[in-house]
Write an enzyme that holds these catalytic residues in place. Structure first.
Site, PDB file in Angstrom:
ATOM      1  N   GLU A  79       0.846  -1.191   0.000  1.00 46.90           N
ATOM      2  CA  GLU A  79       0.000   0.000   0.000  1.00 46.90           C
ATOM      3  C   GLU A  79       0.883   1.243   0.000  1.00 46.90           C
ATOM      4  OE1 GLU A  79      -1.892   0.991   3.970  1.00 46.90           O
ATOM      5  OE2 GLU A  79      -1.704  -1.182   4.205  1.00 46.90           O
ATOM      6  N   CYS A 111      -3.379  -3.917   4.231  1.00 47.35           N
ATOM      7  CA  CYS A 111      -2.379  -4.894   4.672  1.00 47.35           C
ATOM      8  C   CYS A 111      -2.673  -6.317   4.198  1.00 47.35           C
ATOM      9  CB  CYS A 111      -2.274  -4.877   6.198  1.00 47.35           C
ATOM     10  SG  CYS A 111      -1.748  -3.285   6.849  1.00 47.35           S
ATOM     11  N   HIS A 233      -1.817 -10.975  11.485  1.00 48.64           N
ATOM     12  CA  HIS A 233      -1.390  -9.660  11.024  1.00 48.64           C
ATOM     13  C   HIS A 233      -1.079  -8.829  12.258  1.00 48.64           C
ATOM     14  CE1 HIS A 233      -1.259  -5.707   9.371  1.00 48.64           C
ATOM     15  NE2 HIS A 233      -2.422  -5.345   9.877  1.00 48.64           N
TER      16      HIS A 233
END
Length: 386
Positions: A79, A111, A233
């Site tokens: 990103e 993400c 994550h």
């Protein structure tokens, strides 16, 4: 056919700041950073180092000449793109010397992008067993000096080689995905920093994990006992822990303790680097594999991927016998230990230095693959033969 992660590596630039130093500079209790969000250090980069630089360093050391000839697809999840049109994967393809008859592109969804790339790569290899795919997650997480998000910044890349008969992790076909149109984190075109609704983002992350975990277990007829470990994550290390506690509070105490012990092993590296955005899940996977003495061949590892906006996915893989021989714990420890600690003044000066892409100029940076020149808005990188 068995398809999965054959090789994996991460890279962070050679600079960092201490989170206690940052806390003192921002006049907050250091425990807010070291305990509250669970971060000890933050990786920092110069203006001449970007996602291509990091991707090159993460990928080059794990690829052989045979790999470069077999790779027919290069995917970058990011990103932090450097161009609104041209994919960084195209530049990476050339710098690595991958054979020309390959597909190269970027994937963007906060993400989550690298996970989309991983799944695309898996499907490609399943259809083309002799192929190999390079998937790289490379990002620069920035929110601005003295901003609310500053302590959750970070920078770096993770590179993965996907192939048939992988040497590390065999990916299962048990994916469960979830998409929700929610503005918890976003960055409109033209904005330097993202917009963040922190409380909403935390809530959506935890709720997304609850939803995909429950649906995944129902679909695949599994429970927590079927997983040797879970990797999350990690925008900051306490985030995954919150999700883990929210879902497994009703589990037997022994199960909670086992999964939490593995989680602590998965955040060893993230505590020292900060948020890698697309790479954070896979940095956590590397940390888990390299810092756990409890894992064994044929163990099942669950992976939770989350990208704000919001897309979530839960999937799993089986550890391949001999996987530990493919890891590079000593090299990664050396990489982290060899970095230069910056003062907060040095960090702020480095943070504020930016490249004017419309101004032709040359740069001096000792780091290989750093930007050496801007000419006619094009970035030229320092290569090994220079």
């Amino acid at each position: 056919m068995n398809v999965g992660i054959d090789k994996i590596n991460f890279y962070v630039p050679p600079y960092f700041i201490d989170m206690v130093d940052l806390a003192h500079a921002r006049e907050v209790d250091p425990n807010k950073f070291t305990i509250g969000i669970g971060q000890d250090q933050m990786a920092v980069n110069k203006k001449t180092q970007d996602i291509v630089t990091f991707a090159m360093h993460a990928a080059k050391d794990i690829l052989t000449k045979e790999d470069l000839q077999a790779i027919d697809m290069v995917i970058v999840g990011t990103e932090s793109g450097i161009d609104e049109s041209k994919a960084s994967a195209v530049v990476l393809h050339r710098l690595l010397g991958i054979q020309p008859f390959a597909r190269s592109f970027e994937i963007k969804e906060a993400c989550y992008g690298a996970t989309a790339g991983l799944q695309f790569a898996k499907a490609h290899v399943q259809a083309n067993p002799k192929s190999k795919v390079l998937v790289v997650a490379s990002d620069i997480a920035r929110y601005g000096l003295a901003s609310g998000g500053e302590p959750t910044q970070g920078v770096g890349a993770v590179a993965m080689l996907i192939s048939a008969d992988p040497a590390i992790l065999q990916l299962d076909n048990d994916n469960l995905m979830l998409t929700q149109d929610i503005y918890d984190f976003w960055r409109p075109v033209g904005h330097q920093y993202p917009m963040v609704d922190g409380h909403l983002s935390n809530a959506v992350y935890i709720d997304s994990f609850k939803q995909v975990w429950q649906a995944h277990c129902e679909k695949n007829q599994r429970t927590a006992k079927d997983y040797a470990a879970l990797s999350f994550h990690i925008p900051y290390t306490k985030m995954g822990k919150k999700a883990l506690l929210a879902v497994f509070a009703e589990e037997e105490e022994t199960q909670q303790e086992r999964l939490m012990a593995r989680y602590e092993e998965s955040i060893v590296y993230s505590r020292r680097t900060g948020n890698l955005y697309t790479g954070s899940l896979y940095l956590g996977l590397i940390s888990l594999l390299e810092n756990s003495s409890s894992l064994q061949a044929n163990d099942r590892i669950g992976l939770f991927s989350y990208g704000s906006g919001a897309v979530a996915e839960f999937f799993s893989g089986i550890l391949v016998p001999g996987y530990e021989k493919q890891l590079a714990q000593a090299a990664h420890q050396t990489l982290l230990d060899a970095r230069q600690k910056l003062t907060i003044a040095e960090y702020e000066a480095m943070f504020n230095e930016t490249i004017d892409i419309d101004q032709d100029q040359s740069f001096e940076d000792d780091l290989l693959y750093s930007i050496r020149e801007i000419k006619n808005t094009i970035r030229y990188y320092k290569e090994e033969n220079e």
